[in-house]
Design a protein around this motif. Structure first.
Motif, mmCIF file in Angstrom:
data_model
loop_
_atom_site.group_PDB
_atom_site.id
_atom_site.type_symbol
_atom_site.label_atom_id
_atom_site.label_comp_id
_atom_site.label_asym_id
_atom_site.label_seq_id
_atom_site.Cartn_x
_atom_site.Cartn_y
_atom_site.Cartn_z
ATOM 1 N N THR A 4 0.834 -1.195 0.000
ATOM 2 C CA THR A 4 0.000 0.000 0.000
ATOM 3 C C THR A 4 0.867 1.243 0.000
ATOM 4 O O THR A 4 1.991 1.236 0.516
ATOM 5 N N PRO A 5 0.377 2.348 -0.560
ATOM 6 C CA PRO A 5 1.160 3.592 -0.559
ATOM 7 C C PRO A 5 1.531 4.042 0.844
ATOM 8 O O PRO A 5 2.583 4.624 1.048
ATOM 9 N N ALA A 6 0.675 3.756 1.842
ATOM 10 C CA ALA A 6 0.980 4.179 3.209
ATOM 11 C C ALA A 6 2.279 3.584 3.703
ATOM 12 O O ALA A 6 3.061 4.233 4.381
ATOM 13 N N VAL A 7 2.545 2.308 3.354
ATOM 14 C CA VAL A 7 3.789 1.674 3.750
ATOM 15 C C VAL A 7 4.962 2.305 3.017
ATOM 16 O O VAL A 7 6.002 2.618 3.595
ATOM 17 N N LEU A 8 4.800 2.534 1.726
ATOM 18 C CA LEU A 8 5.903 3.064 0.933
ATOM 19 C C LEU A 8 6.192 4.526 1.254
ATOM 20 O O LEU A 8 7.318 4.991 1.092
ATOM 21 N N ASP A 9 5.187 5.248 1.719
ATOM 22 C CA ASP A 9 5.357 6.675 1.956
ATOM 23 C C ASP A 9 5.670 7.019 3.407
ATOM 24 O O ASP A 9 5.607 8.183 3.790
ATOM 25 N N GLY A 10 5.980 6.030 4.213
ATOM 26 C CA GLY A 10 6.255 6.286 5.615
ATOM 27 C C GLY A 10 7.562 7.022 5.828
ATOM 28 O O GLY A 10 8.338 7.251 4.897
ATOM 29 N N PRO A 11 7.857 7.405 7.072
ATOM 30 C CA PRO A 11 9.113 8.106 7.380
ATOM 31 C C PRO A 11 10.326 7.230 7.131
ATOM 32 O O PRO A 11 10.219 6.005 7.042
ATOM 33 N N ILE A 20 5.431 -2.901 10.839
ATOM 34 C CA ILE A 20 5.435 -1.530 10.331
ATOM 35 C C ILE A 20 4.059 -1.062 9.854
ATOM 36 O O ILE A 20 3.624 0.048 10.205
ATOM 37 N N PRO A 21 3.309 -1.848 9.057
ATOM 38 C CA PRO A 21 2.008 -1.343 8.607
ATOM 39 C C PRO A 21 1.052 -1.024 9.759
ATOM 40 O O PRO A 21 0.150 -0.204 9.606
ATOM 41 N N SER A 22 1.257 -1.671 10.911
ATOM 42 C CA SER A 22 0.344 -1.461 12.043
ATOM 43 C C SER A 22 0.641 -0.180 12.820
ATOM 44 O O SER A 22 -0.235 0.321 13.533
#
Length: 424
Positions: A4-11, A20-22
């Motif tokens: 998901t983009p949220a995982v790729l766009d994290g800090p 990490i996704p959690s």
């Protein structure tokens, strides 16, 4: 399925011990500490009910430790302690620690933390027996539910299976084995099965921390020590959490009447103000390396920041605070209050299956239908930090400077959360 983009766009920071996704999007960013409280970048004020990772014993932002670090850095930030070289702060701290040690006449190995200390202690145990010519003594025993850091040796001897999984072998370092947490008969059987002639050492926390806050069964540690003496197995006590006052004595070895061969320490030696750990070494182990003839062996330990001068200066200042503010006595008072409050909690909350207190360490185990992770999240919303541990357990280990009212409010907050959960 693509990430998901949220995982790729994290800090950029890869958080430790995290799925990490959690955690992405839910992270609490701490920007300031004051006594027993922390402040986040989004304006929350949180009671530090875990003292960070069991280490913030004197609380946060103590001016005496900041002053010690500042003064030392202006004088000498650090210099290594390899070979002929040493620095005055490392020498001074080692003398101070030797005077506090539960081991008589120890030598002190300094490094950067608890995981470092475990690696050094396990290597030294094996090196000891090789030097003695007893080459089969290589196995390191540890206990079910144990946590000993996450370096190669700590990972290998972990009694928490999830910390050993995923690396292609059952143990990163060969020759490790685990025994049940409190079962003396099973320990005796394991020694017989493996052969005492093949066992170098047994490593144990006096009170298991990450494994669920598990105090020793009455007499267990004393019997373990007796078995080590009987079978000529080195006894390594992991005091990374319990050292420097967490049990009301400087070391838990004193509380339980133990005389280990090696003691690992970290966290409380600086209250987390600087990364520092080490090993206290008994004479039977260090003396052969000090003989002074051409055959004297070398133990190849040491890292760049071992004996870091600023970290050592901070440690000395921390020990001064522990002593000057009589914080070990305060721990004994807080232990009694915590024990009383948790027993009352267990009596009125059906969702609590067990409570355990040893020193200023507490664990609250919940029924399976109420997850400790969810309870810990709910506590954050009330302004209190706890942490879910193995066995669906909530951790309580605040700083030693905690007031009676703050501790009572912490337990009351747990009570409130569980009351809400029970009626969901």
């Amino acid at each position: 399925m693509s990430p998901t983009p949220a995982v790729l766009d994290g800090p950029a920071l890869w958080s430790a011990q995290a799925h990490i996704p959690s955690v992405l999007g839910r992270q609490l960013v701490i920007e300031r500490g004051e006594g027993s409280f922390l402040h986040t970048t989004d304006g929350r004020r949180l009671f530090d009910g875990t003292a960070g990772l069991w280490h913030a014993n004197i609380g946060h932002s103590h001016p005496a430790l900041a002053a010690a670090a500042h003064a030392q850095m202006l004088k000498l930030e650090t210099y290594h302690i390899f070979g002929r070289f040493a620095n005055d702060q490392a020498l001074g701290l080692a003398e101070r620690l030797a005077g506090l040690s539960p081991i008589t006449d120890p030598k002190v190995i300094l490094n950067s933390g608890g995981s470092d200390a475990i690696d050094v202690a396990c290597k030294l145990a094996r090196r000891h027996w090789q030097r003695e010519g007893r080459h089969s003594k290589t196995i390191i025993l540890s206990r079910e539910h144990a946590y000993h850091g996450l370096h190669a040796y700590g990972t290998s001897i972990a009694g928490l299976d999830f910390n050993r999984e995923g690396y292609g072998t059952e143990s990163l370092v060969p020759d490790t084995a685990r025994v049940p947490v409190h079962d003396v008969d099973a320990l005796t059987a394991t020694i017989a099965e493996l052969g005492a002639e093949n066992i170098a050492a047994i490593v144990t926390e006096p009170i298991q921390g990450t494994g669920g806050v598990n105090p020793p069964a009455p007499g267990y540690l004393e019997t373990l020590q007796q078995l080590c003496r009987k079978h000529d197995i080195l006894f390594i006590l992991d005091e990374v959490i319990t050292g420097f006052g967490r049990t009301g004595t400087m070391f838990a070895a004193e509380r339980f009447g133990l005389q280990p061969d090696l003691v690992t320490f970290a966290k409380g030696v600086t209250s987390g103000y600087a990364p520092l750990g080490g090993v206290l070494v008994a004479p039977r182990i260090w003396q052969p390396f000090y003989r002074g003839d051409a055959a004297t062996p070398i133990f190849r330990h040491g890292a760049t920041y071992a004996g870091h001068a600023t970290a050592c200066a901070v440690a000395v200042a921390n020990l001064d605070v522990l002593d000057g503010d009589n914080l070990l006595h305060r721990v004994t008072e807080l232990e009694q209050l915590l024990d009383s409050r948790l027993k009352q909690l267990a009596a009125r909350r059906p969702s609590v299956t067990d409570v355990r207190v040893a020193g200023f360490l507490g664990g609250v185990t919940l029924t399976e239908d109420i997850k400790a992770e969810r309870a810990a999240d709910a506590l954050i919303e009330l302004g209190f930090i706890s942490r879910p541990l193995r066995g669906n357990t909530l951790q309580l280990s605040p700083p030693f400077i905690t007031t009676d009212d703050e501790l009572t409010a912490f337990v009351d907050a747990i009570d409130h959360v569980l009351s809400e959960e029970e009626t969901r």
